[in-house]
Design an enzyme around this catalytic site. Structure first.
Site, PDB file in Angstrom:
ATOM      1  CG  ASP A 159      -2.292  -0.861   1.021  1.00  0.00           C
ATOM      2  OD1 ASP A 159      -2.167  -1.961   0.035  1.00  0.00           O
ATOM      3  OD2 ASP A 159      -2.746  -1.347   2.001  1.00  0.00           O
ATOM      4  CG  ASP A 182      -3.357  -4.888  -3.252  1.00  0.00           C
ATOM      5  OD1 ASP A 182      -3.117  -5.546  -4.250  1.00  0.00           O
ATOM      6  OD2 ASP A 182      -4.025  -5.410  -2.188  1.00  0.00           O
ATOM      7  CD1 TRP A 240     -10.231  -2.800  -1.781  1.00  0.00           C
ATOM      8  CD2 TRP A 240      -9.715  -0.726  -1.977  1.00  0.00           C
ATOM      9  NE1 TRP A 240     -10.462  -2.208  -0.585  1.00  0.00           N
ATOM     10  CE2 TRP A 240     -10.053  -0.795  -0.662  1.00  0.00           C
ATOM     11  CE3 TRP A 240      -9.231   0.417  -2.525  1.00  0.00           C
ATOM     12  CZ2 TRP A 240      -9.871  -0.084   0.337  1.00  0.00           C
ATOM     13  CZ3 TRP A 240      -9.208   1.392  -1.271  1.00  0.00           C
ATOM     14  CH2 TRP A 240      -9.612   1.390  -0.249  1.00  0.00           C
TER      15      TRP A 240
END
Length: 313
Positions: A159, A182, A240
């Site tokens: 992230d 991600d 997502w």
């Protein structure tokens, strides 16, 4: 009577002088200098941000000299037209080490730099979250509109870059972005031009959460996808949220990109709504013969219509 008039005049003059004295000397378009070694006007970036006037109509530069600045920086929503400019992207570093599992912090408070204001430019600087691999750890968290990042480095693991508000528009030019899982995620519309996207683990690059009805999520153009040694199984993205949009075009993809290209996050409902697209890519990871059936290869006509102007309006 004369004494009363004189007294009133003195009060007026003193009052005006107090107003002048109270005015912020930084309420002007001059450059502010930050230096960790004490040779600038401020030693921290946060202090420089605090003296900027709300809703500035002029362009204000905060120039950050070489050094490592360990601080969590917020550019609040009432600040506009600020340029945060480092002396050199390699050696001007903002860093912090929060991660999601520190005192149940959660992902969205782990940022090193959070930009709430709009019309902000960040240039020639490294934004790093160097937390241990113990949970999500955001380096850059954006909420403002019309944000521009030029020749910056974004370092982290899971992230790294969170583009946090739908229908906001971001432009990344000539940037380096690294991470594990991600590491580019969120609902914003963002154009990545000439960036290097570096995977540090077998995982996923993007996790878009583009809102329903928004035409564009993430567009990568003329980017280079690289990987650390031993990394061999990386997906371009997984959704997502249900209407995720991501497009890679004119990019060079290394052999670490898996033949399938994309993953549905183990939710078959995403197959009919997710918008995953490619066009004109090259490199070992760009072969399209084994891509998932629910991704698309754009036609030349479709790709020609997708420009920075069209995407970012």
């Amino acid at each position: 009577m004369k004494k009363i008039i004189l007294f009133l005049i003195i009060l007026m003059v003193n009052g005006q002088w107090a107003v002048v004295q109270a005015a912020n000397k930084y309420d002007n378009p001059d450059t502010i200098f930050v230096a960790r070694d004490g040779t600038g006007e401020f030693r921290t970036i946060g202090e420089a941000v605090e003296v900027c006037r709300a809703f500035m109509e002029y362009h204000k530069v905060i120039f950050v000299k070489r050094g490592v600045y360990k601080e969590k920086v917020i550019i609040p929503s009432w600040l506009t037209n600020i340029e945060l400019c480092g002396e050199d992207a390699e050696s001007t570093v903002i860093t912090y080490d929060d991660h999601a599992n520190i005192n149940k912090m959660g992902t969205f408070r782990t940022y090193t730099l959070k930009i709430e204001g709009s019309d902000i430019t960040v240039k020639n600087i490294t934004i790093e979250n160097n937390a241990a691999k113990l949970g999500q750890a955001v380096a850059l968290h954006t909420e403002g509109d019309r944000l521009r990042f030029i020749h910056c480095r974004f370092l982290g693991n899971q992230d790294t870059v969170y583009t946090g508000v739908g229908e906001t528009r971001l432009l990344f030019e000539d940037c380096y972005i690294e991470g594990t899982t991600d590491f580019i995620f969120g609902p914003s519309t963002a154009w990545f031009e000439g960036c290097t996207i570096h995977s540090k683990a077998d995982s996923y690059i993007t996790a878009a959460s583009t809102p329903k009805g928004v035409a564009f999520g993430y567009v990568f153009n003329n980017c280079t996808l690289t990987a650390a040694d031993g990394v061999t199984k990386v997906f371009l993205g997984r959704p997502w949220r249900q209407y995720a949009h991501t497009l890679f075009m004119n990019c060079h993809m290394g052999s670490h990109i898996v033949p399938e290209g994309w993953q549905c996050w183990s939710n078959k409902d995403n197959l009919s709504t997710t918008r995953y697209e490619e066009y004109g890519n090259d490199g070992e990871g760009a072969a399209t013969t084994r891509r998932v059936s629910w991704s698309r290869q754009l036609t030349k006509k479709e790709a020609k219509a997708i420009t920075i102007e069209e995407v970012l309006q």
